[in-house]
Design a protein around this motif. Structure first.
Motif, short mmCIF file in Angstrom:
data_model
loop_
_atom_site.label_atom_id
_atom_site.label_comp_id
_atom_site.label_asym_id
_atom_site.label_seq_id
_atom_site.Cartn_x
_atom_site.Cartn_y
_atom_site.Cartn_z
N PHE A 154 -66.96 -64.58 20.93
CA PHE A 154 -65.77 -63.80 20.63
C PHE A 154 -65.13 -64.35 19.35
CE2 PHE A 154 -61.39 -62.34 20.95
CZ PHE A 154 -61.60 -61.00 21.25
N VAL A 155 -65.10 -63.51 18.33
CA VAL A 155 -64.63 -63.96 17.02
C VAL A 155 -63.25 -63.41 16.70
CG1 VAL A 155 -66.99 -64.25 16.14
CG2 VAL A 155 -65.81 -62.07 15.81
N VAL A 156 -62.53 -64.15 15.88
CA VAL A 156 -61.20 -63.71 15.43
C VAL A 156 -61.07 -63.96 13.92
CG1 VAL A 156 -60.05 -64.17 17.64
CG2 VAL A 156 -60.10 -65.96 15.88
N GLY A 157 -60.06 -63.33 13.35
CA GLY A 157 -59.77 -63.52 11.93
C GLY A 157 -60.26 -62.35 11.09
N TYR A 158 -59.78 -62.29 9.86
CA TYR A 158 -60.16 -61.22 8.94
C TYR A 158 -59.98 -59.84 9.61
CZ TYR A 158 -62.45 -58.93 5.05
OH TYR A 158 -62.71 -58.11 3.98
N GLY A 159 -58.86 -59.67 10.28
CA GLY A 159 -58.55 -58.39 10.94
C GLY A 159 -58.74 -58.40 12.44
N LEU A 160 -59.63 -59.27 12.92
CA LEU A 160 -59.92 -59.26 14.36
C LEU A 160 -58.95 -60.17 15.11
CD1 LEU A 160 -62.94 -59.12 12.79
CD2 LEU A 160 -63.56 -58.63 15.14
N ASP A 161 -58.55 -59.70 16.29
CA ASP A 161 -57.51 -60.39 17.03
C ASP A 161 -58.00 -61.02 18.33
OD1 ASP A 161 -57.92 -57.81 18.35
OD2 ASP A 161 -56.19 -58.38 19.58
N TYR A 162 -57.18 -61.91 18.83
CA TYR A 162 -57.19 -62.23 20.26
C TYR A 162 -55.75 -62.04 20.71
CZ TYR A 162 -56.92 -64.57 24.66
OH TYR A 162 -56.65 -64.83 25.99
N ASP A 163 -55.54 -61.11 21.65
CA ASP A 163 -54.20 -60.81 22.12
C ASP A 163 -53.25 -60.47 20.96
OD1 ASP A 163 -52.45 -60.35 24.16
OD2 ASP A 163 -52.03 -62.46 24.59
N GLN A 164 -53.78 -59.70 20.02
CA GLN A 164 -53.05 -59.22 18.82
C GLN A 164 -52.75 -60.31 17.79
OE1 GLN A 164 -53.02 -56.12 18.16
NE2 GLN A 164 -53.75 -55.55 20.20
N LYS A 165 -53.22 -61.51 18.02
CA LYS A 165 -52.96 -62.57 17.05
C LYS A 165 -54.23 -62.97 16.29
CE LYS A 165 -50.88 -65.13 20.23
NZ LYS A 165 -50.44 -64.27 21.34
N TYR A 166 -54.07 -63.75 15.29
CA TYR A 166 -55.14 -64.30 14.43
C TYR A 166 -55.72 -63.30 13.44
CZ TYR A 166 -54.98 -67.80 18.15
OH TYR A 166 -54.56 -68.72 19.07
N ARG A 167 -55.17 -62.07 13.38
CA ARG A 167 -55.74 -61.07 12.47
C ARG A 167 -55.62 -61.51 11.01
NH1 ARG A 167 -56.78 -56.31 15.33
NH2 ARG A 167 -55.38 -55.82 17.04
N ASN A 168 -54.61 -62.29 10.70
CA ASN A 168 -54.37 -62.67 9.30
C ASN A 168 -55.05 -63.97 8.88
OD1 ASN A 168 -52.53 -63.86 11.08
ND2 ASN A 168 -51.00 -64.20 9.49
N LEU A 169 -55.92 -64.50 9.70
CA LEU A 169 -56.75 -65.62 9.22
C LEU A 169 -57.67 -65.09 8.12
CD1 LEU A 169 -57.92 -67.37 12.54
CD2 LEU A 169 -56.38 -68.34 10.81
N PRO A 170 -57.84 -65.80 7.04
CA PRO A 170 -58.70 -65.30 5.95
C PRO A 170 -60.19 -65.43 6.23
CG PRO A 170 -57.73 -67.41 5.33
CD PRO A 170 -57.11 -67.03 6.66
N TYR A 171 -60.54 -66.22 7.23
CA TYR A 171 -61.95 -66.44 7.59
C TYR A 171 -62.22 -65.86 8.98
CZ TYR A 171 -59.65 -70.31 10.03
OH TYR A 171 -58.81 -71.05 10.81
N ILE A 172 -63.49 -65.88 9.40
CA ILE A 172 -63.88 -65.44 10.75
C ILE A 172 -64.31 -66.68 11.52
CG2 ILE A 172 -65.57 -64.13 12.09
CD1 ILE A 172 -65.57 -62.13 9.66
N GLY A 173 -63.71 -66.85 12.70
CA GLY A 173 -64.00 -68.04 13.48
C GLY A 173 -64.02 -67.78 14.97
N VAL A 174 -64.33 -68.83 15.70
CA VAL A 174 -64.38 -68.79 17.16
C VAL A 174 -63.24 -69.65 17.69
CG1 VAL A 174 -65.79 -69.36 19.19
CG2 VAL A 174 -66.89 -68.47 17.12
#
Ligand code: 5GP
Ligand code: MG
Length: 183
Positions: A154-174
């Motif tokens: 399950f990845v977050v960042g660069y638009g992707l969220d967990y519970d609507q957060k982390y979308r504004n991370l510039p990278y993609i991470g776990v």
């Protein structure tokens, strides 16, 4: 808690890696789309950042639309049912569409959207997804353009969220497992 980085277990793709992959993808798409005046349709909310970058990487005469569908809620697995919560605002009859998605997972969302747009009279519907997670496919969907093929995490960042957060991370991470605790 103000620093989101401390919730990240590992970075899968850095800001630079994402930018360089999108640059190449945009050039490839340009060759296919330059005579088609495509309509790019972004799937909200996860694809909003990818949309902004890919349309600039693909300098083709085009316009943009946005559609929102029901998704994961606050959990990390798909429910299967897809519902449109915000529809596109124009007639797409005869248009060549490129659906811009953040990640193709079970395939439920894009399978549904492709059918939906064809029913509305689109001439063609291509799929451009930043990430493809082929291991979890429930419905057959074959993307035309893929940024990265990712493992079943399950990845977050660069638009992707967990519970609507982390979308504004510039990278993609776990995320670290403890972030999910209590869900
Ligand atoms: P599908 O309908 O293909 O199962 O899922 C597509 C949607 O599920 C994506 O647009 C995305 O919103 C969400 N999704 C699938 N995998 C992930 C993931 O690893 N991280 C996040 N944040 N969302 C995901
Ligand atoms: Mg999404």
């Amino acid at each position: 808690m103000t620093n989101m980085d401390q919730d990240i277990l590992k970075i899968l793709y850095t800001e630079e890696e994402i930018a360089s992959r999108i640059h190449a993808l945009g050039a490839q798409m340009y060759e296919d789309l330059k005579d088609k005046e495509p309509l790019f349709i972004s799937v909200l909310r996860g694809a909003f950042i990818f949309m902004a970058d890919i349309v600039r990487a693909c300098q083709v005469r085009s316009d943009v639309e946005f559609i929102a569908v029901s998704s994961y809620g606050s959990g990390t697995s798909s429910t299967g049912a897809v519902k449109i919560t915000h529809d596109i605002q124009q007639d797409i009859t005869g248009r060549n569409l490129v659906v811009i998605e953040d990640i193709l997972d079970s395939g439920n969302t894009l399978h549904f959207l492709k059918q939906y747009f064809m029913t509305k009279g689109a001439a063609s519907v291509s799929i451009c997804t930043l990430m493809d997670k082929p291991s979890r496919r429930a419905k057959q969907v074959i993307p035309d353009y893929v940024g990265f093929t990712v493992p079943d995490e399950f990845v977050v960042g660069y638009g992707l969220d967990y519970d609507q957060k982390y979308r504004n991370l510039p990278y993609i991470g776990v995320l670290k497992p403890e972030v999910y605790e209590g869900d």
